[in-house]
Design a protein around this motif. Sequence first.
Motif, PDB file in Angstrom:
ATOM      1  N   UNK A 186      52.967  45.573  34.269  1.00  0.00           N
ATOM      2  CA  UNK A 186      53.965  44.538  33.998  1.00  0.00           C
ATOM      3  C   UNK A 186      53.271  43.172  33.925  1.00  0.00           C
ATOM      4  N   UNK A 187      54.020  42.173  33.541  1.00  0.00           N
ATOM      5  CA  UNK A 187      53.466  40.815  33.507  1.00  0.00           C
ATOM      6  C   UNK A 187      53.035  40.438  34.917  1.00  0.00           C
ATOM      7  N   UNK A 188      51.801  39.929  35.059  1.00  0.00           N
ATOM      8  CA  UNK A 188      51.299  39.591  36.394  1.00  0.00           C
ATOM      9  C   UNK A 188      51.986  38.339  36.915  1.00  0.00           C
ATOM     10  N   UNK A 189      52.207  38.332  38.250  1.00  0.00           N
ATOM     11  CA  UNK A 189      52.710  37.117  38.893  1.00  0.00           C
ATOM     12  C   UNK A 189      51.651  36.028  38.685  1.00  0.00           C
ATOM     13  N   UNK A 190      52.054  34.785  38.810  1.00  0.00           N
ATOM     14  CA  UNK A 190      51.090  33.698  38.644  1.00  0.00           C
ATOM     15  C   UNK A 190      50.033  33.797  39.747  1.00  0.00           C
ATOM     16  N   UNK A 191      48.767  33.900  39.354  1.00  0.00           N
ATOM     17  CA  UNK A 191      47.708  33.989  40.358  1.00  0.00           C
ATOM     18  C   UNK A 191      46.807  32.754  40.231  1.00  0.00           C
ATOM     19  N   UNK A 192      47.406  31.604  40.498  1.00  0.00           N
ATOM     20  CA  UNK A 192      46.689  30.342  40.427  1.00  0.00           C
ATOM     21  C   UNK A 192      46.128  30.140  39.031  1.00  0.00           C
ATOM     22  N   UNK A 193      44.850  29.678  38.996  1.00  0.00           N
ATOM     23  CA  UNK A 193      44.218  29.425  37.700  1.00  0.00           C
ATOM     24  C   UNK A 193      43.484  30.669  37.197  1.00  0.00           C
ATOM     25  N   UNK A 194      43.632  31.779  37.898  1.00  0.00           N
ATOM     26  CA  UNK A 194      42.862  32.978  37.536  1.00  0.00           C
ATOM     27  C   UNK A 194      43.272  33.510  36.170  1.00  0.00           C
ATOM     28  N   UNK A 195      42.262  33.872  35.388  1.00  0.00           N
ATOM     29  CA  UNK A 195      42.524  34.512  34.092  1.00  0.00           C
ATOM     30  C   UNK A 195      42.789  35.998  34.357  1.00  0.00           C
ATOM     31  N   UNK A 196      43.734  36.574  33.625  1.00  0.00           N
ATOM     32  CA  UNK A 196      44.015  38.008  33.785  1.00  0.00           C
ATOM     33  C   UNK A 196      43.455  38.752  32.576  1.00  0.00           C
ATOM     34  N   UNK A 197      42.510  39.662  32.831  1.00  0.00           N
ATOM     35  CA  UNK A 197      41.950  40.490  31.759  1.00  0.00           C
ATOM     36  C   UNK A 197      42.717  41.801  31.735  1.00  0.00           C
ATOM     37  N   UNK A 198      42.988  42.279  30.547  1.00  0.00           N
ATOM     38  CA  UNK A 198      43.697  43.568  30.424  1.00  0.00           C
ATOM     39  C   UNK A 198      42.722  44.639  29.968  1.00  0.00           C
TER      40      UNK A 198
END
Length: 241
Positions: A133-145
């Motif tokens: 699912x869409x990730x919760x906001x994790x600060x400034x962290x980039x989310x790689x899929x």
Amino acid sequence: MDELSPEAWRGLLDRRAACGGVPLYGPLLAASAFVLGRLAQSLDGYIATPTGQSHWISGPQDIAHTHRLRALSDAVVVGVGTVLADDPQLTTRLVEGASPVRVVLDPSCRLTSRHRVFLGGTETLVVAATDARVCARVGAAEVLRVPREADGLDLLAVLAALAERGLRRVFVEGGGVTVTRFLAAGLLDRLHVTVAPLLMGGGVKAFPMPAVGALADARRFGWSTYRLGCDVLLDIPLREA
Ligand SMILES: NC(=O)c1ccc[n+]([C@@H]2O[C@H](COP(=O)([O-])OP(=O)(O)OC[C@H]3O[C@@H](n4cnc5c(N)ncnc54)[C@H](OP(=O)(O)O)[C@@H]3O)[C@@H](O)[C@H]2O)c1
């Protein structure tokens, strides 16, 4: 005891020869790319109590060694289980050298920005599954899929995504599931296992994997050993750099 055949003796002697010393940090300093796994375990093979307590199994010299390995790496990778249990910072605060980019394998996006791995000036990447699912906001962290395979995230794709960002010296710092999956996928160049002189009787396994049917099927390693205070570090080369 059964008498050993000459071939069996040779095998035993080869295994002893493989235990000869190589400098601990030499191979890492010489390599422009590596994937190094690391765990600190009890004598009976546990890296945390059943409730997830792991501070501290090994002593201060091993903890400094871990910080040194971070300083020698471009990226430090942990599983979400470690972040949830330990809330680590994954920085090099005990030694000289820059902190590596922090990478958390969180396939189902279980983390939120309250964890310390998202704080401080160091970059953090979250690796989630493409079908999560869409990730919760994790600060400034980039989310790689990254795609999932039958046995979890496609770790080759994880390493490729890190290499694309110039992160080629990769330190997989735990926990047991994460290190074991890199090992099972044949992606570790080296493994550092620190054995501390304590018995825990149960808890989180260092290497959760299916049992072998016969001893002949067990994977065997050569290693060099180093004393770190009361602990013993096993430096295990898994393939040539
Ligand atoms: N003594 C030590 O050296 C040491 C070091 C680090 C941690 N620890 C301790 O170890 C415990 C945590 O270890 P652990 O083995 O339970 O967990 P872990 O390896 O930290 O995290 C496991 C979780 O990360 C995700 N994950 C990791 N690799 C994956 C892959 N290839 N594919 C898909 N998902 C992947 C999965 O999340 P999902 O479940 O969301 O799918 C998995 O359940 C904690 O208690 C911590 O204190 C000890």
